[in-house]
Design an enzyme around this catalytic site. Sequence first.
Site, PDB file in Angstrom:
ATOM      1  N   ASP A   1     -18.564  31.849 -38.290  1.00  0.00           N
ATOM      2  CA  ASP A   1     -19.338  30.755 -38.897  1.00  0.00           C
ATOM      3  C   ASP A   1     -19.648  29.720 -37.824  1.00  0.00           C
ATOM      4  OD1 ASP A   1     -19.572  29.881 -42.176  1.00  0.00           O
ATOM      5  OD2 ASP A   1     -19.991  28.307 -40.689  1.00  0.00           O
TER       6      ASP A   1
ATOM      7  N   ASP B   1     -23.295  30.586 -33.820  1.00  0.00           N
ATOM      8  CA  ASP B   1     -24.567  30.159 -34.393  1.00  0.00           C
ATOM      9  C   ASP B   1     -25.418  31.420 -34.474  1.00  0.00           C
ATOM     10  OD1 ASP B   1     -27.155  29.335 -34.898  1.00  0.00           O
ATOM     11  OD2 ASP B   1     -27.060  27.595 -33.568  1.00  0.00           O
TER      12      ASP B   1
ATOM     13  N   TYR C   1     -37.615  28.726 -47.571  1.00  0.00           N
ATOM     14  CA  TYR C   1     -36.470  29.482 -48.086  1.00  0.00           C
ATOM     15  C   TYR C   1     -36.944  30.753 -48.785  1.00  0.00           C
ATOM     16  CZ  TYR C   1     -32.021  30.432 -50.459  1.00  0.00           C
ATOM     17  OH  TYR C   1     -30.856  31.013 -50.911  1.00  0.00           O
TER      18      TYR C   1
ATOM     19  N   LYS D   1     -36.115  34.579 -47.493  1.00  0.00           N
ATOM     20  CA  LYS D   1     -35.326  35.543 -48.279  1.00  0.00           C
ATOM     21  C   LYS D   1     -36.166  36.777 -48.634  1.00  0.00           C
ATOM     22  CE  LYS D   1     -31.396  33.361 -48.304  1.00  0.00           C
ATOM     23  NZ  LYS D   1     -30.200  33.931 -47.661  1.00  0.00           N
TER      24      LYS D   1
HETATM   25  P1  NAI Z   1     -22.827  27.309 -48.141  1.00  0.00           P
HETATM   26  O1  NAI Z   1     -23.619  26.215 -47.502  1.00  0.00           O
HETATM   27  O2  NAI Z   1     -21.689  26.960 -49.009  1.00  0.00           O
HETATM   28  O3  NAI Z   1     -22.295  28.306 -47.004  1.00  0.00           O
HETATM   29  C1  NAI Z   1     -23.160  28.756 -45.991  1.00  0.00           C
HETATM   30  C2  NAI Z   1     -22.342  29.011 -44.725  1.00  0.00           C
HETATM   31  O4  NAI Z   1     -23.247  29.459 -43.710  1.00  0.00           O
HETATM   32  C3  NAI Z   1     -21.636  27.751 -44.210  1.00  0.00           C
HETATM   33  O5  NAI Z   1     -20.270  28.028 -43.948  1.00  0.00           O
HETATM   34  C4  NAI Z   1     -22.406  27.425 -42.955  1.00  0.00           C
HETATM   35  O6  NAI Z   1     -21.596  26.782 -41.951  1.00  0.00           O
HETATM   36  C5  NAI Z   1     -22.883  28.804 -42.508  1.00  0.00           C
HETATM   37  N1  NAI Z   1     -24.030  28.697 -41.623  1.00  0.00           N
HETATM   38  C6  NAI Z   1     -25.164  27.964 -41.810  1.00  0.00           C
HETATM   39  N2  NAI Z   1     -25.962  28.061 -40.748  1.00  0.00           N
HETATM   40  C7  NAI Z   1     -25.332  28.869 -39.853  1.00  0.00           C
HETATM   41  C8  NAI Z   1     -25.645  29.336 -38.557  1.00  0.00           C
HETATM   42  N3  NAI Z   1     -26.790  28.984 -37.917  1.00  0.00           N
HETATM   43  N4  NAI Z   1     -24.769  30.152 -37.931  1.00  0.00           N
HETATM   44  C9  NAI Z   1     -23.612  30.515 -38.541  1.00  0.00           C
HETATM   45  N5  NAI Z   1     -23.244  30.075 -39.758  1.00  0.00           N
HETATM   46  C10 NAI Z   1     -24.103  29.260 -40.406  1.00  0.00           C
HETATM   47  O7  NAI Z   1     -23.902  28.205 -48.917  1.00  0.00           O
HETATM   48  P2  NAI Z   1     -23.779  29.314 -50.070  1.00  0.00           P
HETATM   49  O8  NAI Z   1     -24.424  28.771 -51.263  1.00  0.00           O
HETATM   50  O9  NAI Z   1     -22.431  29.879 -50.128  1.00  0.00           O
HETATM   51  O10 NAI Z   1     -24.806  30.396 -49.517  1.00  0.00           O
HETATM   52  C11 NAI Z   1     -24.412  31.616 -48.907  1.00  0.00           C
HETATM   53  C12 NAI Z   1     -25.627  32.533 -48.906  1.00  0.00           C
HETATM   54  O11 NAI Z   1     -25.995  32.832 -50.238  1.00  0.00           O
HETATM   55  C13 NAI Z   1     -26.868  31.934 -48.222  1.00  0.00           C
HETATM   56  O12 NAI Z   1     -27.510  32.948 -47.475  1.00  0.00           O
HETATM   57  C14 NAI Z   1     -27.724  31.518 -49.400  1.00  0.00           C
HETATM   58  O13 NAI Z   1     -29.084  31.502 -49.088  1.00  0.00           O
HETATM   59  C15 NAI Z   1     -27.384  32.608 -50.390  1.00  0.00           C
HETATM   60  N6  NAI Z   1     -27.653  32.263 -51.777  1.00  0.00           N
HETATM   61  C16 NAI Z   1     -27.035  31.192 -52.359  1.00  0.00           C
HETATM   62  C17 NAI Z   1     -27.295  30.885 -53.668  1.00  0.00           C
HETATM   63  C18 NAI Z   1     -26.650  29.728 -54.359  1.00  0.00           C
HETATM   64  O14 NAI Z   1     -27.075  29.419 -55.476  1.00  0.00           O
HETATM   65  N7  NAI Z   1     -25.649  29.070 -53.780  1.00  0.00           N
HETATM   66  C19 NAI Z   1     -28.240  31.684 -54.471  1.00  0.00           C
HETATM   67  C20 NAI Z   1     -28.816  32.795 -53.776  1.00  0.00           C
HETATM   68  C21 NAI Z   1     -28.525  33.056 -52.468  1.00  0.00           C
END
Ligand code: NAI
Length: 253
Positions: free
Chosen positions: A44, A70, A163, A167
Amino acid sequence: MTGGTPAAGLLADRRVVVVGGASGIGLATVRAAAAAGAAVAVLDADAGGAAGAAEQARAVGVRACAHAVDVTVEAQVAEALDAAAVDLGGVDAVLHVAGIMRGQGTDVADLSEQLWHQVIAVNLTGPFLVAKHAVRHLTGGDGVLVLVGSKAGVLAGSGSVPYGASKGGLHGLALTLARQLGPRGIRVHTLCPGDIDTPLMRRSLDEARANGTDGGQVARIEAALGHPEDVASVLTLLAAPVSAGIAGTVYTG
Ligand code: NAI
């Protein structure tokens, strides 16, 4: 819906990399994979969060490590995946969860090119780079690569132009990788969740409100949010050899 618990031992002897494992769905996936018996590498951009997630995995008795990365920087992706493979003694599954949401409620006419590039870099170039450097490790004949997409850009539009585009692109990337890598014994899926209660979603709802999105619509989404564990249990199942008969895109509520 409530989060299911994967069967203990489902991932015994599996070595699983969770990219984006410090928060939200990724963190729940680290916990679920560890509970299912996997050795886990947490990658991460949030180094402290990744270390904390690995600590939680070790607390249930499995091997775990953490590496900062990253996903938009190829050298970092290559280095982190290689380091994870060394720490775990190989890699059987890479679950790519990392992603960002920006530009919620912004009209296309007002969207900056910079924001477009930022979202595409993390949500589309990132999974490409992870796939590119995961392949050399997924050589056991039952390797798994899962890219977390979204219903946005696949089944529906999105409140964010970049976004939804990122996706949709990720979905096409996974379909293409499945065709290329399947014959090499690597099963590739996109997992498309619905709206889940995570820091990303909370920030996104705040951004939508600030950009003038109808408050009633935001409140309806907020009231119906699912749990990260619901998605994590499916990701854990997909990482298991028992899922060898599943193909293609997987949707969760
Ligand atoms: P979150 O923000 O809680 O977790 C995302 C993680 O990705 C974080 O730990 C962040 O540090 C890491 N991250 C971000 N940019 C990064 C980079 N450049 N390099 C390495 N790590 C990086 O988000 P969440 O909601 O858990 O999302 C996880 C995935 O699920 C994402 O791809 C999101 O698009 C997808 N998603 C989420 C939904 C939701 O409703 N929460 C719905 C559909 C898809």
